[in-house]
Design a protein around this motif. Structure first.
Motif, PDB file in Angstrom:
ATOM      1  N   HIS A  78       0.855  -1.199   0.000  1.00  0.00           N
ATOM      2  CA  HIS A  78       0.000   0.000   0.000  1.00  0.00           C
ATOM      3  C   HIS A  78       0.885   1.241   0.000  1.00  0.00           C
ATOM      4  O   HIS A  78       1.463   1.592   1.033  1.00  0.00           O
ATOM      5  N   THR A  79       1.011   1.882  -1.162  1.00  0.00           N
ATOM      6  CA  THR A  79       1.755   3.151  -1.205  1.00  0.00           C
ATOM      7  C   THR A  79       1.135   4.126  -2.199  1.00  0.00           C
ATOM      8  O   THR A  79       0.377   3.739  -3.081  1.00  0.00           O
ATOM      9  N   HIS A  80       1.527   5.376  -2.008  1.00  0.00           N
ATOM     10  CA  HIS A  80       1.140   6.462  -2.923  1.00  0.00           C
ATOM     11  C   HIS A  80       2.440   7.174  -3.310  1.00  0.00           C
ATOM     12  O   HIS A  80       2.543   8.387  -3.149  1.00  0.00           O
ATOM     13  N   ILE A  81       3.460   6.443  -3.772  1.00  0.00           N
ATOM     14  CA  ILE A  81       4.778   7.094  -3.950  1.00  0.00           C
ATOM     15  C   ILE A  81       4.866   8.012  -5.168  1.00  0.00           C
ATOM     16  O   ILE A  81       5.830   8.765  -5.301  1.00  0.00           O
ATOM     17  N   VAL A  82       3.877   7.920  -6.081  1.00  0.00           N
ATOM     18  CA  VAL A  82       3.872   8.886  -7.190  1.00  0.00           C
ATOM     19  C   VAL A  82       3.109  10.128  -6.712  1.00  0.00           C
ATOM     20  O   VAL A  82       1.883  10.144  -6.659  1.00  0.00           O
ATOM     21  N   TYR A 126       7.826  11.681 -12.834  1.00  0.00           N
ATOM     22  CA  TYR A 126       8.574  10.417 -12.910  1.00  0.00           C
ATOM     23  C   TYR A 126       9.884  10.535 -12.120  1.00  0.00           C
ATOM     24  O   TYR A 126      10.199   9.655 -11.309  1.00  0.00           O
ATOM     25  N   ALA A 127      10.604  11.628 -12.341  1.00  0.00           N
ATOM     26  CA  ALA A 127      11.908  11.792 -11.678  1.00  0.00           C
ATOM     27  C   ALA A 127      11.745  11.797 -10.154  1.00  0.00           C
ATOM     28  O   ALA A 127      12.508  11.136  -9.429  1.00  0.00           O
ATOM     29  N   GLN A 128      10.739  12.524  -9.650  1.00  0.00           N
ATOM     30  CA  GLN A 128      10.531  12.575  -8.194  1.00  0.00           C
ATOM     31  C   GLN A 128      10.165  11.187  -7.644  1.00  0.00           C
ATOM     32  O   GLN A 128      10.591  10.795  -6.562  1.00  0.00           O
ATOM     33  N   SER A 129       9.366  10.453  -8.411  1.00  0.00           N
ATOM     34  CA  SER A 129       8.836   9.185  -7.920  1.00  0.00           C
ATOM     35  C   SER A 129       9.880   8.070  -7.963  1.00  0.00           C
ATOM     36  O   SER A 129      10.001   7.278  -7.024  1.00  0.00           O
ATOM     37  N   ILE A 130      10.647   8.001  -9.055  1.00  0.00           N
ATOM     38  CA  ILE A 130      11.631   6.908  -9.179  1.00  0.00           C
ATOM     39  C   ILE A 130      12.734   7.095  -8.127  1.00  0.00           C
ATOM     40  O   ILE A 130      13.273   6.122  -7.590  1.00  0.00           O
ATOM     41  N   LYS A 131      13.013   8.347  -7.796  1.00  0.00           N
ATOM     42  CA  LYS A 131      14.016   8.621  -6.756  1.00  0.00           C
ATOM     43  C   LYS A 131      13.541   8.013  -5.429  1.00  0.00           C
ATOM     44  O   LYS A 131      14.303   7.370  -4.714  1.00  0.00           O
ATOM     45  N   ARG A 132      12.258   8.226  -5.124  1.00  0.00           N
ATOM     46  CA  ARG A 132      11.698   7.631  -3.891  1.00  0.00           C
ATOM     47  C   ARG A 132      11.803   6.119  -3.936  1.00  0.00           C
ATOM     48  O   ARG A 132      12.239   5.485  -2.973  1.00  0.00           O
ATOM     49  N   LEU A 133      11.411   5.555  -5.069  1.00  0.00           N
ATOM     50  CA  LEU A 133      11.428   4.089  -5.164  1.00  0.00           C
ATOM     51  C   LEU A 133      12.851   3.552  -4.979  1.00  0.00           C
ATOM     52  O   LEU A 133      13.055   2.564  -4.262  1.00  0.00           O
ATOM     53  N   ASN A 134      13.829   4.200  -5.611  1.00  0.00           N
ATOM     54  CA  ASN A 134      15.199   3.701  -5.492  1.00  0.00           C
ATOM     55  C   ASN A 134      15.691   3.744  -4.048  1.00  0.00           C
ATOM     56  O   ASN A 134      16.429   2.861  -3.601  1.00  0.00           O
ATOM     57  N   GLU A 135      15.255   4.741  -3.306  1.00  0.00           N
ATOM     58  CA  GLU A 135      15.628   4.798  -1.879  1.00  0.00           C
ATOM     59  C   GLU A 135      14.999   3.615  -1.123  1.00  0.00           C
ATOM     60  O   GLU A 135      15.622   3.028  -0.240  1.00  0.00           O
ATOM     61  N   LEU A 136      13.768   3.268  -1.494  1.00  0.00           N
ATOM     62  CA  LEU A 136      13.082   2.166  -0.806  1.00  0.00           C
ATOM     63  C   LEU A 136      13.731   0.826  -1.144  1.00  0.00           C
ATOM     64  O   LEU A 136      13.855  -0.048  -0.279  1.00  0.00           O
ATOM     65  N   ILE A 137      14.143   0.684  -2.397  1.00  0.00           N
ATOM     66  CA  ILE A 137      14.799  -0.567  -2.806  1.00  0.00           C
ATOM     67  C   ILE A 137      16.070  -0.771  -1.979  1.00  0.00           C
ATOM     68  O   ILE A 137      16.337  -1.859  -1.487  1.00  0.00           O
ATOM     69  N   ARG A 166       5.835   3.610 -16.544  1.00  0.00           N
ATOM     70  CA  ARG A 166       7.253   3.840 -16.849  1.00  0.00           C
ATOM     71  C   ARG A 166       8.138   3.303 -15.719  1.00  0.00           C
ATOM     72  O   ARG A 166       9.175   2.679 -15.962  1.00  0.00           O
ATOM     73  N   ILE A 167       7.699   3.506 -14.475  1.00  0.00           N
ATOM     74  CA  ILE A 167       8.442   2.971 -13.328  1.00  0.00           C
ATOM     75  C   ILE A 167       8.502   1.450 -13.436  1.00  0.00           C
ATOM     76  O   ILE A 167       9.542   0.828 -13.220  1.00  0.00           O
TER      77      ILE A 167
END
Ligand code: NIG
Ligand code: FE
Length: 412
Positions: A78-82, A126-137, A166-167
């Motif tokens: 359950h996330t709203h990372i975008v 996209y740039a803001q969101s993928i940055k968040r995801l990479n931190e979570l990974i 795209r993510i």
């Protein structure tokens, strides 16, 4: 590509058969091998066992995990990372005494994030969101659900879906997209809620379904947002496009969303900070996963989901971050596991089950993720040296993760 991990102090969540959900008292068991190895080829777990049984395996990469724990990557359902921007000013307003509801009623909250997102370009989002995801990974998340819901217009919701797509294409993490058009009533529909529901059911859902990105539909079923009748109309419209519900229910008030979710065969019902005996009865015998979001309770200072009641009733439970700019601005699953132990009174074994296999179930991916099983995807966490896996929740707010393997690839 092949990776062999040897001398693992404790290998967690090991199953010979493909377990896809763990319920009730079974959640106390976290099948463990001491002094173990795992062998991976390409993106798949091929073999595991104890070092006593081990006979030489050739591998391109060999990792000596002496003193370390290996477990399946976190499955955050359950996330709203975008989202675009942040809501730090509302955070300060809450410290100064305003409530989440008061801020929302003054035009803040979800509508504030929607306005910012509508004005943000697709590339920037996209740039803001993928940055968040990479931190979570890097913190151990290997499978994650991502909701829309900060668009609230056809154009902006489709923009969010394309960003999620795209993510999904770019990331090694397993992504599960969910359509949450019914997240709040946009300002222009404020006195015409019914028109917004018609807009969702007749325009937004059909157009979103055309993109073929999501299999799930969400509604914020809550006072001041969408009531039971609205929620049912939206779930019914989603059903026509084979969108299965994963819904926000019982965050502040009990409206009957749990039973409605079960009626529509929801994959999950999430939040449950408020929970009645009827809700527990409704969940019994269903295939619906209850999901607790302790990061939201922490951040908003609202009650924690009564996890013990659910588990002691024989039900399964998943835990997730709810990562979003308003009610839970953190996606750190290590903290969520710690909060589940400290605040939800779950044992480390229950919390790790809730954050791996049951989280995978709540995204519909537990046949391939969430446990160490031959043939499943190689998404693994290798921890820093520690004496016991209970140190993961015990040393709360520390980062226990040293390395991650995601889709068979080692990230340092
Ligand atoms: O899950 N409850 C509804 N949605 C989010 C919060 C959204 C926001 O405040 O931006 C949640 O808590
Ligand atoms: Fe949420």
């Amino acid at each position: 590509m092949s990776i062999l991990i040897t001398n693992i102090k404790q290998l967690l969540q090991v199953h010979d058969t493909n377990v896809t959900i763990v319920k009730g008292s079974d959640m106390k068991d976290l099948s463990i091998l001491e002094n173990a190895y795992v062998y991976i080829e390409h993106d798949t777990i091929i073999e595991f066992g104890t070092m006593d049984e081990y006979s030489t395996i050739e591998a391109e990469t060999i990792i000596d995990a002496t003193g370390k724990i290996v477990l399946p990557s976190w499955c955050d359902s359950h996330t709203h990372i975008v989202y675009a921007g942040d809501r730090t000013s509302e955070f300060v307003d809450r410290i100064n005494g305003l409530s989440y509801a008061e801020i929302a009623n003054n035009g803040g909250g979800i509508l504030n994030s929607a306005k910012v997102l509508q004005d943000t370009s697709e590339d920037d989002l996209y740039a803001q969101s993928i940055k968040r995801l990479n931190e979570l990974i890097a913190m151990g998340t290997g499978a994650i659900e991502i909701k829309t819901g900060y668009g609230l217009t056809l154009e902006a919701e489709l923009k969010m879906l394309r960003v999620i797509k795209r993510i999904k294409q770019e990331s090694l993490a397993k992504i599960t997209p969910t359509l949450l058009a019914a997240h709040a009533i946009p300002a222009e529909f404020q006195s015409k809620k019914q028109d917004y529901i018609t807009y969702i059911t007749e325009e937004l859902i059909p157009k979103a379904a055309e993109l073929r990105i999501t299999n799930y539909i969400d509604v914020f079923c809550e006072e001041g947002y969408f009531d039971i009748e609205d929620t049912e109309a939206i779930l019914e419209a989603g059903k026509k496009y084979n969108l299965k519900p994963k819904i926000h229910v019982n965050q502040f008030n009990i409206l009957g969303g749990v039973a409605l979710g079960v009626k529509y065969n929801a994959l999950s019902v999430d939040h449950l900070e408020e929970l009645g005996d009827n809700d527990i009865e409704a969940l019994k015998g269903s295939d619906t996963m209850p999901v607790a979001l302790p990061g939201c309770s922490y951040f908003l200072s609202i009650p924690y989901t009564p996890a013990r009641k659910l588990i002691d009733a024989g039900l399964p439970l998943a835990i997730a971050t709810d990562y979003n700019p308003g009610s839970a601005p953190s996606g750190n699953m290590n903290f969520i596991v710690a909060a589940a132990c400290v605040k939800l009174k779950m044992t480390p074994e229950e919390a790790i089950n809730a954050a791996t296999i049951n989280g995978a179930y709540a995204m519909g991916v537990s046949n391939m993720y969430g446990s160490i099983t031959r043939g499943k995807k190689a998404n693994l966490i290798i921890t820093k040296p520690m004496n016991h896996y209970s140190e993961i929740p015990y040393a709360f707010a520390h980062n226990p993760v040293e390395q991650v393997i995601i889709n068979g690839q080692l990230l340092e």
